[in-house]
Write an enzyme that holds these catalytic residues in place. Structure first.
Site, PDB file in Angstrom:
ATOM      1  CD  GLU A  43      -1.702   1.790  -0.019  1.00 14.55           C
ATOM      2  OE1 GLU A  43      -2.337   1.293   0.947  1.00 14.55           O
ATOM      3  OE2 GLU A  43      -2.019   2.750  -0.574  1.00 14.55           O
TER       4      GLU A  43
ATOM      5  CB  SER B 278      -9.072   1.549   2.636  1.00 10.97           C
ATOM      6  OG  SER B 278      -8.827  -0.004   2.469  1.00 10.97           O
TER       7      SER B 278
ATOM      8  CG  HIS C  31      -3.810   0.114   3.706  1.00 13.60           C
ATOM      9  ND1 HIS C  31      -4.280   0.489   2.605  1.00 13.60           N
ATOM     10  CD2 HIS C  31      -5.097  -0.091   4.178  1.00 13.60           C
ATOM     11  CE1 HIS C  31      -5.473   0.694   2.344  1.00 13.60           C
ATOM     12  NE2 HIS C  31      -6.110   0.188   3.318  1.00 13.60           N
TER      13      HIS C  31
END
Length: 472
Positions: free
Chosen positions: A312, A195, A382
């Site tokens: 995600e 990330s 995610h």
């Protein structure tokens, strides 16, 4: 020697250039936690470039995690457990190493891990980042803390830019100087992150200031930082109004880190803006040009492994998902096919764009796509790939994100791919160039092999025209 829950822990001392460091050995793994690599960024050192830590005059107790930059979690519920640890020495790192290697055997390759959190939160003390599986497989694992939010990335006229990246650069310097004492090879360092941590990896790969500090790079769900400072300047002006100070070093320095972090969270909520308001900016000695432009011109001798999860932030509205999507499964499927989701335009588009920027790099770039759908999140969300790459499916909090029965064989395969890359082996699948039909490693698509080599995984989010690949 300590005996806790039937586990024996022995003290172990490493004599590094930074000074003597006392850690703990548990079976075949040694941990040295919370080692300061820089002076505490407090008082006159707050909003200043990081300064190398003096050599420890006495043995440093590295038996517990050090203070974290995060004072206030970015969200009430996070997928990754992100503990906040109080204290001033936030510029610290932790080393997890094979016990049988440190000090007397052939040096191991090194993985330096940068945590995520939108450059606003996150914690290097997360149990999801414990390096014991890497140590088991002959890799020294280093996790790094760096300044976040206003203190790390606010573009202020009287403050050096990109302080958080400057922290990471100093940490990499520390690794070069000290990791040999822990059994690591400073000539075989892989920089990795997820990330915001993945975005930092790409930023440092494009930075002239990071030249020679690492030899391989891994980016999980990162983005290509555009680096325009003007939106961030407008945000800090609003933030200054909120906390009642001018947006300057003196003004923000009169407010605690905790107050500023709470104000950032509140202001983002009021603006209803999901973008990252503070992060790396372009135009200084660290990032003289945009990351995409920097990748095209630098780091061509550094192999890069790059990928994203399938969904995600666009997972289905599963009953247990703390952040359910407002769209139906049919709408999400259509958007995915069109490449129009946030997942596609922000995260997955970064993969072919980076590959296109580095298509002439001799070192090569390899793509992957994580497709295993968490039954909790309703998709390949995610962060859910982290326990697989770290081979830590039993880490605290993993069942809340992955459900009770995540596939252990998938974790073994993904971890083996990452370990092989860190050890210097070329991935088994083909290199990417940023064009349509690029090869990729696909992990865990329902109904298919847990690990499969495929092509065209990123096609919906790229447009090839005259050799230029862009996000749709």
């Amino acid at each position: 020697m300590e005996h806790i829950d039937g586990i024996t822990r022995r003290s172990v001392t490493v004599h590094a250039p930074a000074g003597p460091v006392v850690g703990r050995r548990t079976g075949p793994v040694q941990r040295f936690l919370g080692i300061p690599y820089a002076q505490p960024p407090t008082g006159v050192r707050r909003f200043a470039a990081p300064l190398r830590r003096d050599r420890f005059p006495e043995p440093f107790d590295a038996s517990r995690h050090g203070p974290t930059s995060q004072r206030v979690p970015l969200f009430a519920t996070t997928t990754v457990p992100e503990p906040s640890v109080p204290g001033d020495d936030i510029l610290n790192l932790s080393v997890v190493a094979p016990a049988q290697v440190a000090g007397h055997a052939a040096p191991c390759p090194v993985l330096v891990w940068i945590h995520g959190g939108g450059f606003l939160g996150g914690s290097p003390a997360s149990p999801w980042y414990d390096g014991r599986s890497f140590a088991r497989d002959g890799v020294v694992c280093v996790t790094v803390g760096y300044r976040l939010g206003v203190d790390g990335f606010a573009p202020l006229d009287d403050v050096p830019t990109n302080l958080g990246l400057r922290d990471l650069l100093l940490a990499l310097d520390w690794v070069q100087e000290n990791i040999g004492a822990f059994g690591g090879d400073p000539g075989r360092v892989t920089l990795a992150g997820q990330s915001a941590g993945g975005a930092a990896v790409l930023a440092l790969l494009s930075s002239p200031a990071a030249s020679g500090l690492f030899q391989r790079a891994v980016c999980l769900s990162g983005v290509l930082v555009e680096g325009d400072p003007e939106p961030a300047r407008r945000f800090v002006e609003r933030l200054g109004e909120r906390v009642g100070v001018p947006p300057t070093r003196a003004g923000f320095g009169s407010r605690t880190v905790e107050r500023l972090q709470r104000a950032v969270i509140d202001l983002r909520g009021e603006l209803a803006d999901d973008t990252i308001p503070l992060g790396p900016v372009v135009g200084d000695d660290v990032l003289p040009v945009s990351v995409a432009e920097g990748l095209a011109g630098r780091g061509h001798d550094v192999p890069l492994l790059l990928g994203a999860t399938g969904d995600e932030f666009d997972c289905d509205a599963a009953p247990e998902n703390p952040h359910p999507s407002p769209y139906s499964p049919a709408e999400l499927a259509a958007a995915r096919a069109a490449g129009s989701r946030v997942t596609d335009t922000l995260f997955r588009a970064a993969c072919p764009r980076a590959a296109a920027a580095r298509r002439d790099a001799g070192a090569g770039i390899w793509l992957y796509s994580f497709e295993w759908p968490s039954p909790v999140l309703g998709g390949a969300g995610h962060c859910v790939d982290i326990p697989f790459f770290f081979d830590l499916l039993d880490a605290p909090g993993s069942a809340k994100a992955l459900g009770p029965y995540p596939p252990v064989e998938l974790a073994a395969a993904m971890h083996a791919d990452l370990v092989g890359f860190v050890h210097g082996r070329e991935p088994e699948w083909g290199r990417a160039t940023g064009g349509a039909g690029d090869p990729a490693r696909e992990y865990g698509r329902p109904g298919a092999a847990l690990v499969a080599d495929t092509t065209g995984v990123f096609d919906p989010v790229v447009r090839a025209a005259s050799g230029v690949v862009e996000a749709c």
